[in-house]
Design an enzyme around this catalytic site. Structure first.
Site, PDB file in Angstrom:
ATOM      1  N   GLY A 133      -6.068  46.716  22.375  1.00 15.71           N
ATOM      2  CA  GLY A 133      -7.072  46.362  23.363  1.00 15.71           C
ATOM      3  C   GLY A 133      -6.547  45.475  24.469  1.00 15.71           C
ATOM      4  O   GLY A 133      -6.970  45.592  25.628  1.00 15.71           O
ATOM      5  N   THR A 134      -5.638  44.565  24.147  1.00 19.74           N
ATOM      6  CA  THR A 134      -5.102  43.667  25.172  1.00 19.74           C
ATOM      7  C   THR A 134      -4.333  44.439  26.226  1.00 19.74           C
ATOM      8  O   THR A 134      -4.511  44.218  27.432  1.00 19.74           O
ATOM      9  CB  THR A 134      -4.202  42.598  24.521  1.00 19.74           C
ATOM     10  OG1 THR A 134      -5.027  41.711  23.757  1.00 19.74           O
ATOM     11  CG2 THR A 134      -3.451  41.793  25.569  1.00 19.74           C
ATOM     12  N   ASN A 178     -16.965  39.476  21.972  1.00 20.50           N
ATOM     13  CA  ASN A 178     -16.251  39.368  20.708  1.00 20.50           C
ATOM     14  C   ASN A 178     -16.605  38.110  19.915  1.00 20.50           C
ATOM     15  O   ASN A 178     -16.368  38.058  18.712  1.00 20.50           O
ATOM     16  CB  ASN A 178     -14.739  39.404  20.947  1.00 20.50           C
ATOM     17  CG  ASN A 178     -14.277  38.413  21.993  1.00 20.50           C
ATOM     18  OD1 ASN A 178     -14.808  38.401  23.107  1.00 20.50           O
ATOM     19  ND2 ASN A 178     -13.313  37.591  21.672  1.00 20.50           N
ATOM     20  N   GLN A 205     -14.959  45.694  20.885  1.00 22.00           N
ATOM     21  CA  GLN A 205     -15.898  45.319  19.828  1.00 22.00           C
ATOM     22  C   GLN A 205     -17.031  46.327  19.667  1.00 22.00           C
ATOM     23  O   GLN A 205     -17.674  46.385  18.607  1.00 22.00           O
ATOM     24  CB  GLN A 205     -16.481  43.935  20.113  1.00 22.00           C
ATOM     25  CG  GLN A 205     -15.469  42.806  20.057  1.00 22.00           C
ATOM     26  CD  GLN A 205     -14.900  42.580  18.674  1.00 22.00           C
ATOM     27  OE1 GLN A 205     -15.528  42.898  17.666  1.00 22.00           O
ATOM     28  NE2 GLN A 205     -13.698  42.035  18.612  1.00 22.00           N
ATOM     29  N   SER A 243      -9.625  49.573  20.647  1.00 22.42           N
ATOM     30  CA  SER A 243      -8.495  49.157  19.811  1.00 22.42           C
ATOM     31  C   SER A 243      -8.688  49.672  18.397  1.00 22.42           C
ATOM     32  O   SER A 243      -9.785  49.559  17.834  1.00 22.42           O
ATOM     33  CB  SER A 243      -8.385  47.631  19.795  1.00 22.42           C
ATOM     34  OG  SER A 243      -7.274  47.205  19.040  1.00 22.42           O
ATOM     35  N   HIS A 255      -7.515  48.722  15.389  1.00 27.96           N
ATOM     36  CA  HIS A 255      -7.642  47.880  14.196  1.00 27.96           C
ATOM     37  C   HIS A 255      -9.024  47.258  14.042  1.00 27.96           C
ATOM     38  O   HIS A 255      -9.285  46.578  13.053  1.00 27.96           O
ATOM     39  CB  HIS A 255      -6.544  46.811  14.168  1.00 27.96           C
ATOM     40  CG  HIS A 255      -6.715  45.674  15.109  1.00 27.96           C
ATOM     41  ND1 HIS A 255      -7.131  44.430  14.704  1.00 27.96           N
ATOM     42  CD2 HIS A 255      -6.507  45.575  16.438  1.00 27.96           C
ATOM     43  CE1 HIS A 255      -7.170  43.613  15.748  1.00 27.96           C
ATOM     44  NE2 HIS A 255      -6.795  44.281  16.809  1.00 27.96           N
ATOM     45  N   THR A 281       8.094  55.177  24.415  1.00 27.54           N
ATOM     46  CA  THR A 281       7.923  56.241  23.426  1.00 27.54           C
ATOM     47  C   THR A 281       6.602  56.061  22.695  1.00 27.54           C
ATOM     48  O   THR A 281       6.282  54.981  22.191  1.00 27.54           O
ATOM     49  CB  THR A 281       9.084  56.228  22.413  1.00 27.54           C
ATOM     50  OG1 THR A 281      10.315  56.393  23.123  1.00 27.54           O
ATOM     51  CG2 THR A 281       8.927  57.335  21.394  1.00 27.54           C
ATOM     52  N   CYS A 332      -7.726  35.778  18.860  1.00 26.61           N
ATOM     53  CA  CYS A 332      -6.666  35.596  19.852  1.00 26.61           C
ATOM     54  C   CYS A 332      -6.547  34.141  20.303  1.00 26.61           C
ATOM     55  O   CYS A 332      -5.540  33.748  20.888  1.00 26.61           O
ATOM     56  CB  CYS A 332      -6.916  36.493  21.058  1.00 26.61           C
ATOM     57  SG  CYS A 332      -6.822  38.246  20.641  1.00 26.61           S
TER      58      CYS A 332
END
Length: 381
Positions: free
Chosen positions: A69-70, A149, A177, A197, A199, A235, A323
């Site tokens: 996400g970042t 978040n 989120q 994201s 995760h 890659t 974060c």
């Protein structure tokens, strides 16, 4: 252990592990290689891209895989702003994730952009009329988080995106989120860019995706081999892309039922904490909030001390954004919502999963009362 920190990260789902494992154990090819090992990897990557694109309601060519996400937020904010043919004016909110705020600050400091912060109410909600007031013909980009978040407040994204579109400004939303809880169809939302994201929805850490509408001009943040149609060199993480596609497909299949059930459990948990823990205050909007988010401040305590006490009871949660963990500064979200620093530093966030049970939440609510009482007793000595 009762795990209530799902906004920080989620366990990898078994179905996701089963889908990605062959691409780690045997399908190790580089998708850019022109031989059968590389071509097999390229096919797996293309299949994953088609799956995610279908679930977001966009074309596969409009989807860029990222490291999370970042990176998606950095590519959207910096890339759209620097690729824009006009203007040097950004509009965002003071309660965005740091990835958006620091990208906007980078553009201000190094590229001379003017950044306008939209005011929110005390629950973190943006009034569309406020965007209508500050947007102008030279606005380069509007970036507003779909759901916060820390406090879970859900923004009226479709209304905000419509105002931006009418003014001719691209609209980006950080939907990290929101994934798994809220609708993500980019056409229905009316957004020009949307990041997710893996995760947060049962995929491993280290993979995300960014939707970028059509021929929206964008300046890459990463330069090199020109992968991802030149938007994101490096890659590709084939196993990660497969994992993200699998996790998002499962999350979308389960979303409506999971959101309804989790909302009911969340509300029961919130009511129990507010009833049984003296001085507890809910943060964020009482109704327009993520199904799995229950965030509080406990004046007269330390949020970190409450967390330690809760962990002694087997309850794992957080004091806000992962974060920003370890920072001595109070939450920028809560201070922007008007909480004094000493109150903001008492924040504790509980974030549920679709698998969280009523019994776990009943135990957690009782543990909150015990933990807050213990911290206050220590502070009174």
């Amino acid at each position: 252990m009762i795990y209530l920190d799902n906004a920080a990260t989620t366990p990898v789902r078994r179905e996701v592990l089963e889908a990605l494992w062959p691409h780690l154990a045997g399908g190790f090819g580089n998708p850019s290689s022109h031989h059968r090992v590389g071509e097999a990897a390229a096919r797996a990557l293309a299949d994953a891209r088609r799956t995610v694109a279908r679930l977001l309601g966009c074309r596969p060519g409009e989807l860029t895989f990222t490291s999370g996400g970042t990176e998606a937020a950095n590519l959207a904010v910096k890339g759209i702003a620097l690729g824009a043919p006009r203007g040097r004016h950004l509009v965002t909110t003071p309660i965005e994730h740091e990835a958006v705020l620091e990208s906007a600050d980078f553009l201000r400091r190094l590229h001379g952009f003017e950044v306008t912060m939209l005011a929110t109410d005390a629950s973190g909600l943006v009034d569309p009329d406020e965007l209508r007031r500050v947007i102008r013909p030279g606005t380069t980009l509007v970036s507003v988080q779909y759901a916060n978040n820390e406090v879970g407040t859900v923004q009226p994204i479709s209304d905000l995106a419509r105002i931006a579109r009418d003014a001719g400004a691209p609209f980006h939303t950080d939907a990290v989120q929101a994934a798994g809880w809220l609708p993500l169809n980019v056409g229905d939302l009316g957004v020009d860019a949307l990041g997710i994201s893996g995760h947060k929805i049962g995929a491993p850490q280290g993979v995300g995706a960014l939707y970028l509408r059509g021929r929206l001009p964008i300046e890459p943040v990463l330069h090199g081999g020109g992968q991802e149609r030149g938007k994101r060199s490096g890659t590709e993480n084939v196993a990660g892309a497969v994992a993200l596609a699998t996790a998002l497909r499962l999350a979308e299949q389960e979303r409506e039922e999971a959101a309804l059930r989790t909302t009911e459990l969340r509300d029961t948990f919130i009511a129990a904490v507010l009833r049984d823990t003296p001085g507890a205050r809910l943060t964020g909007h009482p109704g327009r909030r993520l199904p799995g988010n229950a965030s509080f401040v406990f004046p007269g305590t330390s949020g970190e001390a409450v967390l330690l006490e809760l962990e002694q009871h087997g309850i794992v949660c957080s004091s806000g954004s992962a974060c920003a963990a370890g920072s001595d500064e109070p939450s920028h979200v809560l201070t922007a919502l008007g909480y004094p620093a000493e109150v903001a530093q008492t924040a504790v966030r509980f974030t549920l999963a679709a698998t969280t049970t009523a019994e776990e939440l009943a135990e957690a609510a009782a543990s909150v009362r015990a933990a807050v009482d213990a911290v206050r007793r220590l502070g009174a000595r």
